[in-house]
Motif scaffolding. Structure first.
Motif, PDB file in Angstrom:
ATOM      1  N   ILE A 172      44.959  35.743  39.663  1.00 23.54           N
ATOM      2  CA  ILE A 172      44.583  35.333  41.017  1.00 23.54           C
ATOM      3  C   ILE A 172      44.551  36.499  41.992  1.00 23.54           C
ATOM      4  O   ILE A 172      43.923  36.415  43.051  1.00 23.54           O
ATOM      5  CB  ILE A 172      45.529  34.230  41.551  1.00 23.54           C
ATOM      6  N   HIS A 173      45.218  37.611  41.624  1.00 24.24           N
ATOM      7  CA  HIS A 173      45.254  38.750  42.554  1.00 24.24           C
ATOM      8  C   HIS A 173      45.572  40.020  41.776  1.00 24.24           C
ATOM      9  O   HIS A 173      46.388  40.009  40.851  1.00 24.24           O
ATOM     10  CB  HIS A 173      46.307  38.508  43.644  1.00 24.24           C
TER      11      HIS A 173
ATOM     12  N   GLU B 211      40.283  39.629  39.077  1.00 23.46           N
ATOM     13  CA  GLU B 211      40.538  38.280  39.573  1.00 23.46           C
ATOM     14  C   GLU B 211      39.480  37.305  39.051  1.00 23.46           C
ATOM     15  O   GLU B 211      38.306  37.643  38.961  1.00 23.46           O
ATOM     16  CB  GLU B 211      40.516  38.255  41.103  1.00 23.46           C
TER      17      GLU B 211
ATOM     18  N   SER C 129      35.806  37.123  44.098  1.00 27.32           N
ATOM     19  CA  SER C 129      36.922  36.391  43.516  1.00 27.32           C
ATOM     20  C   SER C 129      38.235  36.951  44.043  1.00 27.32           C
ATOM     21  O   SER C 129      38.338  38.115  44.410  1.00 27.32           O
ATOM     22  CB  SER C 129      36.894  36.501  41.987  1.00 27.32           C
ATOM     23  N   GLY C 130      39.244  36.089  44.053  1.00 21.18           N
ATOM     24  CA  GLY C 130      40.573  36.518  44.453  1.00 21.18           C
ATOM     25  C   GLY C 130      41.013  35.869  45.736  1.00 21.18           C
ATOM     26  O   GLY C 130      40.407  34.907  46.225  1.00 21.18           O
ATOM     27  N   ILE C 131      42.086  36.382  46.294  1.00 19.23           N
ATOM     28  CA  ILE C 131      42.671  35.831  47.512  1.00 19.23           C
ATOM     29  C   ILE C 131      41.985  36.446  48.714  1.00 19.23           C
ATOM     30  O   ILE C 131      41.865  37.657  48.827  1.00 19.23           O
ATOM     31  CB  ILE C 131      44.182  36.093  47.541  1.00 19.23           C
TER      32      ILE C 131
ATOM     33  N   CYS D  70      47.142  32.498  51.955  1.00 19.55           N
ATOM     34  CA  CYS D  70      46.811  32.735  50.558  1.00 19.55           C
ATOM     35  C   CYS D  70      45.882  31.632  50.056  1.00 19.55           C
ATOM     36  O   CYS D  70      46.342  30.537  49.741  1.00 19.55           O
ATOM     37  CB  CYS D  70      48.070  32.791  49.704  1.00 19.55           C
TER      38      CYS D  70
ATOM     39  N   TYR E 104      42.846  31.218  47.232  1.00 19.03           N
ATOM     40  CA  TYR E 104      42.157  31.861  46.108  1.00 19.03           C
ATOM     41  C   TYR E 104      40.791  31.219  45.906  1.00 19.03           C
ATOM     42  O   TYR E 104      40.655  29.987  45.941  1.00 19.03           O
ATOM     43  CB  TYR E 104      43.000  31.700  44.844  1.00 19.03           C
TER      44      TYR E 104
ATOM     45  N   HIS F 242      37.124  31.473  43.439  1.00 19.70           N
ATOM     46  CA  HIS F 242      36.376  32.032  42.303  1.00 19.70           C
ATOM     47  C   HIS F 242      35.176  31.141  42.013  1.00 19.70           C
ATOM     48  O   HIS F 242      35.288  29.918  42.002  1.00 19.70           O
ATOM     49  CB  HIS F 242      37.235  32.145  41.046  1.00 19.70           C
TER      50      HIS F 242
END
Length: 334
Positions: free
Chosen positions: A24-25, A34, A167-169, A178, A180, A182
């Motif tokens: 996720i990060h 990610e 993608s990612g936070i 936070c 997330y 994708h």
């Protein structure tokens, strides 16, 4: 390419309990980024990879605990050290990975089944996870480009990022700190015109790296499942009949390798005004200019097909073509 497709297939085709692992990060650099996912099944089966082999054994042990607790948990792996006593194991990846492990309960399994249906239909799905400041998951949702929403959070609770491909936070408007994101994409489609023996390794390699492959040929003796078991679809017919039915679009990849001058000429004529992500033709440039009856080869056509690696023989040529397909697909992600 993404392993989500094989993971979704495994989840829907098995009654086993499983855990979905997601990067996720990432802080710094890492082997994979990610959005990368992996599945751990209760019988020990693993699908996908999250690292170069450094983390998977430890994650498998943690997955057992997550299954027993029936609660998602995020784990941190510092890959920056270059000694063999830490997670970096001498690789020197210089990154810190945050990996979320989620037990695939009946509700999540149902939602992932819906994701599979959309992806199989060619529709991308945006995945969103709500997280606390310490990366504990509080909710998740799935949103399609066609307006469908499902999961335990809805679209009104989340403001989508402007760059939906990233993608990612991300920090998005008034969203929680936070969040997330994708984007799951459908398998890219590769259409191979020509079912000769040299097409077999290409179809096999392309399927292995994540393409949905359709093989087209007018010769039923060539275009057979026993020769192309990894293809998603085999179509027998002449180009003028097949091409209109393919409904080609700007996400499609095409490779022409019939070894038949008139058929190649016909296929090129049918493709020249159609939007394609990639089109390549086997054979030297001089042959292509003769096919097109012009001195200049248009920019939309890769001739000769494949990366210039000095390939010889069907296997090496297939590798060079697969490499060029990967290169082209990477442009879309970048």
């Amino acid at each position: 390419m993404e392993s989500i497709h094989s993971i979704l297939k495994a989840i829907q085709g098995s009654a086993q309990k499983s855990v979905l692992a997601t990067i996720i990060h990432v802080e710094g650099s890492a082997y994979l980024k990610e959005g990368t996912v992996m599945l751990f099944q209760e019988d020990g089966t693993r699908i996908g990879m999250l690292s170069a082999g450094c983390l998977e054994d430890d994650l498998a042990l943690r997955a057992v605990n997550v299954l027993n607790k029936r609660e998602a948990e995020t784990f941190t792996y510092d890959m920056k050290a270059e000694d063999d006593l830490t997670w970096g194991q001498g690789a020197g990846c210089r990154g810190v990975l945050y990996i979320l492990l989620e037990p695939v309960d009946e509700k999540l399994k149902k939602y992932l089944g819906v994701v599979k249906e959309f992806l199989d239909s060619g529709i991308p799905v945006q995945h969103v996870k709500e997280l606390t400041n310490d990366f504990k998951q509080t909710g998740y949702g799935f949103f399609t480009a066609t307006g469908q929403t499902f999961g335990n959070i809805d679209e009104h609770q989340i403001k989508m990022p402007e760059n939906k491909r990233a993608s990612g936070i991300q920090l998005v408007g008034d969203a929680p700190m936070c969040t997330y994101f994708h984007l799951y994409r459908p398998k890219p489609r590769l259409i191979v015109f020509g079912a000769g023996p040299d097409a077999r390794p290409l179809v096999s390699f392309a399927a292995e790296i994540g393409f949905s492959v359709t093989v087209c040929d007018w010769r039923p003796a060539f275009c057979r499942e026993e020769y192309f078991s990894s293809a998603d679809k085999l179509t027998v017919g002449f180009p003028e009949d097949i091409v209109p039915k393919l409904e080609l679009n700007s996400d499609d990849y095409v490779v022409i390798m019939t070894h038949h001058f008139q058929r190649d000429q016909e296929i090129l004529s049918l493709l020249k005004n159609r939007p394609l992500r990639y089109a390549g033709i086997l054979g030297p440039r001089k042959r292509t200019t003769r096919l097109l009856q012009t001195e200049e080869i248009p920019e939309w056509l890769h001739s000769p097909v494949g990366l210039p690696i000095g390939a010889r023989g069907p296997q090496e040529i297939a590798i060079s073509i697969a490499g060029e397909l990967i290169q082209e697909a990477a442009k879309m992600k970048g």
